[in-house]
Scaffold this motif. Structure first.
Motif, PDB file in Angstrom:
ATOM      1  N   MET A   1       0.850  -1.177   0.000  1.00  0.00           N
ATOM      2  CA  MET A   1       0.000   0.000   0.000  1.00  0.00           C
ATOM      3  C   MET A   1       0.897   1.241   0.000  1.00  0.00           C
ATOM      4  N   TYR A   2       0.402   2.296  -0.614  1.00  0.00           N
ATOM      5  CA  TYR A   2       1.111   3.559  -0.772  1.00  0.00           C
ATOM      6  C   TYR A   2       0.239   4.647  -0.156  1.00  0.00           C
ATOM      7  N   VAL A   3       0.771   5.377   0.822  1.00  0.00           N
ATOM      8  CA  VAL A   3      -0.013   6.355   1.576  1.00  0.00           C
ATOM      9  C   VAL A   3       0.566   7.751   1.372  1.00  0.00           C
ATOM     10  N   VAL A   4      -0.332   8.696   1.101  1.00  0.00           N
ATOM     11  CA  VAL A   4       0.061  10.079   0.894  1.00  0.00           C
ATOM     12  C   VAL A   4      -0.678  10.950   1.914  1.00  0.00           C
ATOM     13  N   HIS A   5       0.083  11.741   2.667  1.00  0.00           N
ATOM     14  CA  HIS A   5      -0.495  12.707   3.605  1.00  0.00           C
ATOM     15  C   HIS A   5      -0.246  14.103   3.053  1.00  0.00           C
ATOM     16  N   ASN A   6      -1.250  14.936   3.135  1.00  0.00           N
ATOM     17  CA  ASN A   6      -1.094  16.343   2.788  1.00  0.00           C
ATOM     18  C   ASN A   6      -1.509  17.142   4.018  1.00  0.00           C
ATOM     19  N   ARG A   7      -0.573  17.814   4.627  1.00  0.00           N
ATOM     20  CA  ARG A   7      -0.845  18.662   5.802  1.00  0.00           C
ATOM     21  C   ARG A   7      -1.164  20.058   5.284  1.00  0.00           C
ATOM     22  N   ILE A   8      -2.377  20.534   5.588  1.00  0.00           N
ATOM     23  CA  ILE A   8      -2.881  21.790   5.030  1.00  0.00           C
ATOM     24  C   ILE A   8      -3.147  22.777   6.156  1.00  0.00           C
ATOM     25  N   GLU A   9      -2.474  23.896   6.112  1.00  0.00           N
ATOM     26  CA  GLU A   9      -2.633  24.928   7.132  1.00  0.00           C
ATOM     27  C   GLU A   9      -3.806  25.831   6.753  1.00  0.00           C
ATOM     28  N   LEU A  40      -9.167  10.229   3.447  1.00  0.00           N
ATOM     29  CA  LEU A  40      -9.641  10.811   4.704  1.00  0.00           C
ATOM     30  C   LEU A  40      -9.311  12.295   4.742  1.00  0.00           C
ATOM     31  N   LEU A  41     -10.196  13.066   5.356  1.00  0.00           N
ATOM     32  CA  LEU A  41      -9.886  14.443   5.726  1.00  0.00           C
ATOM     33  C   LEU A  41     -10.004  14.506   7.234  1.00  0.00           C
ATOM     34  N   MET A  42      -8.921  14.895   7.895  1.00  0.00           N
ATOM     35  CA  MET A  42      -8.900  14.916   9.361  1.00  0.00           C
ATOM     36  C   MET A  42      -8.727  16.331   9.875  1.00  0.00           C
ATOM     37  N   ARG A  43      -9.585  16.685  10.827  1.00  0.00           N
ATOM     38  CA  ARG A  43      -9.555  18.008  11.460  1.00  0.00           C
ATOM     39  C   ARG A  43      -8.626  17.958  12.663  1.00  0.00           C
ATOM     40  N   PRO A  44      -7.777  18.979  12.832  1.00  0.00           N
ATOM     41  CA  PRO A  44      -6.880  18.985  13.996  1.00  0.00           C
ATOM     42  C   PRO A  44      -7.676  19.160  15.288  1.00  0.00           C
ATOM     43  N   THR A  45      -7.194  18.548  16.339  1.00  0.00           N
ATOM     44  CA  THR A  45      -7.847  18.677  17.644  1.00  0.00           C
ATOM     45  C   THR A  45      -7.250  19.800  18.473  1.00  0.00           C
ATOM     46  N   GLN A  46      -6.141  20.372  17.997  1.00  0.00           N
ATOM     47  CA  GLN A  46      -5.500  21.461  18.720  1.00  0.00           C
ATOM     48  C   GLN A  46      -5.360  22.673  17.805  1.00  0.00           C
ATOM     49  N   PRO A  47      -5.638  23.864  18.329  1.00  0.00           N
ATOM     50  CA  PRO A  47      -5.498  25.084  17.536  1.00  0.00           C
ATOM     51  C   PRO A  47      -4.083  25.225  16.985  1.00  0.00           C
ATOM     52  N   GLY A  48      -4.003  25.718  15.757  1.00  0.00           N
ATOM     53  CA  GLY A  48      -2.712  25.962  15.151  1.00  0.00           C
ATOM     54  C   GLY A  48      -2.104  24.764  14.433  1.00  0.00           C
ATOM     55  N   HIS A  49      -2.734  23.612  14.550  1.00  0.00           N
ATOM     56  CA  HIS A  49      -2.237  22.425  13.859  1.00  0.00           C
ATOM     57  C   HIS A  49      -2.918  22.312  12.501  1.00  0.00           C
ATOM     58  N   PRO A  50      -2.274  21.669  11.529  1.00  0.00           N
ATOM     59  CA  PRO A  50      -2.861  21.584  10.186  1.00  0.00           C
ATOM     60  C   PRO A  50      -3.922  20.495  10.069  1.00  0.00           C
ATOM     61  N   TYR A  51      -4.799  20.658   9.082  1.00  0.00           N
ATOM     62  CA  TYR A  51      -5.670  19.573   8.656  1.00  0.00           C
ATOM     63  C   TYR A  51      -4.767  18.550   7.965  1.00  0.00           C
ATOM     64  N   VAL A  52      -5.202  17.300   7.922  1.00  0.00           N
ATOM     65  CA  VAL A  52      -4.451  16.275   7.205  1.00  0.00           C
ATOM     66  C   VAL A  52      -5.405  15.538   6.277  1.00  0.00           C
ATOM     67  N   SER A  53      -5.028  15.514   5.019  1.00  0.00           N
ATOM     68  CA  SER A  53      -5.740  14.715   4.023  1.00  0.00           C
ATOM     69  C   SER A  53      -4.870  13.493   3.753  1.00  0.00           C
ATOM     70  N   THR A  54      -5.466  12.312   3.882  1.00  0.00           N
ATOM     71  CA  THR A  54      -4.724  11.069   3.668  1.00  0.00           C
ATOM     72  C   THR A  54      -5.387  10.274   2.556  1.00  0.00           C
ATOM     73  N   MET A  55      -4.574   9.782   1.648  1.00  0.00           N
ATOM     74  CA  MET A  55      -5.066   8.922   0.566  1.00  0.00           C
ATOM     75  C   MET A  55      -4.266   7.628   0.608  1.00  0.00           C
ATOM     76  N   GLU A  56      -4.958   6.517   0.505  1.00  0.00           N
ATOM     77  CA  GLU A  56      -4.319   5.204   0.489  1.00  0.00           C
ATOM     78  C   GLU A  56      -4.536   4.578  -0.885  1.00  0.00           C
ATOM     79  N   PHE A  57      -3.448   4.271  -1.566  1.00  0.00           N
ATOM     80  CA  PHE A  57      -3.491   3.658  -2.890  1.00  0.00           C
ATOM     81  C   PHE A  57      -2.883   2.260  -2.837  1.00  0.00           C
ATOM     82  N   ASP A  58      -3.253   1.435  -3.793  1.00  0.00           N
ATOM     83  CA  ASP A  58      -2.652   0.111  -3.896  1.00  0.00           C
ATOM     84  C   ASP A  58      -1.163   0.206  -4.197  1.00  0.00           C
ATOM     85  N   SER A  59      -0.768   1.201  -4.992  1.00  0.00           N
ATOM     86  CA  SER A  59       0.638   1.300  -5.396  1.00  0.00           C
ATOM     87  C   SER A  59       1.013   2.742  -5.726  1.00  0.00           C
TER      88      SER A  59
END
Length: 101
Positions: A1-9, A40-59
Motif C-alpha cells: 500500500m502507498y499512503v500520501v499525507h497532505n498537511r494543510i494549514e 480521509l480528511l482529518m480536522r486537527p484537535t488542537q489550535p494551530g495544527h494543520p488539517y491532514v488529508s490522507t489517501m491510500e493507494f494500492d501502489s
C-alpha cells in the motif's frame, strides 16, 4: 500500500468553508479512482495544527496515474476554493505493516 499525507494549514476563519468545499470535492471526484483504497480528511484537535488529508493507494503507480487524471484536475480546478492557497506539505509512505484489531 502507498499512503500520501497532505498537511494543510487553514486559518480558523476559513475552517468551516474549507471543510465543506474539500469534503464535497472528495465526494465528487474520487469515486472510481483506480487503486484508491480510501481517502480521509482529518480536522486537527488542537489550535494551530494543520488539517491532514490522507489517501491510500494500492501502489505508487496508481497514485501517479491519479495525479495525471481528470479526477485530479477536477479536484484542483478551483484555485480560489478555501484552503487551495494554504501552505501544505506532502508526505509519502510505503506501508510496511497493516494491523487491524
Amino acid at each position: 500500500m502507498y499512503v500520501v499525507h497532505n498537511r494543510i494549514e487553514v486559518t480558523p476563519e476559513q475552517a468551516a468553508s474549507f471543510e465543506e468545499t474539500f469534503s464535497a470535492s472528495m465526494r465528487a471526484t474520487l469515486a472510481g479512482v483506480p487503486g484508491l483504497r480510501r481517502s480521509l480528511l482529518m480536522r486537527p484537535t488542537q489550535p494551530g495544527h494543520p488539517y491532514v488529508s490522507t489517501m491510500e493507494f494500492d501502489s505508487a503507480d496508481d497514485f501517479r496515474a491519479w495525479m495525471k487524471s481528470d479526477s485530479f484536475k477536477a479536484a484542483h480546478a478551483n484555485a480560489d476554493a478555501p484552503g487551495m492557497q494554504a501552505p501544505s506539505a506532502i508526505e509519502i509512505f510505503d506501508v510496511l505493516e497493516d494491523f487491524s484489531a
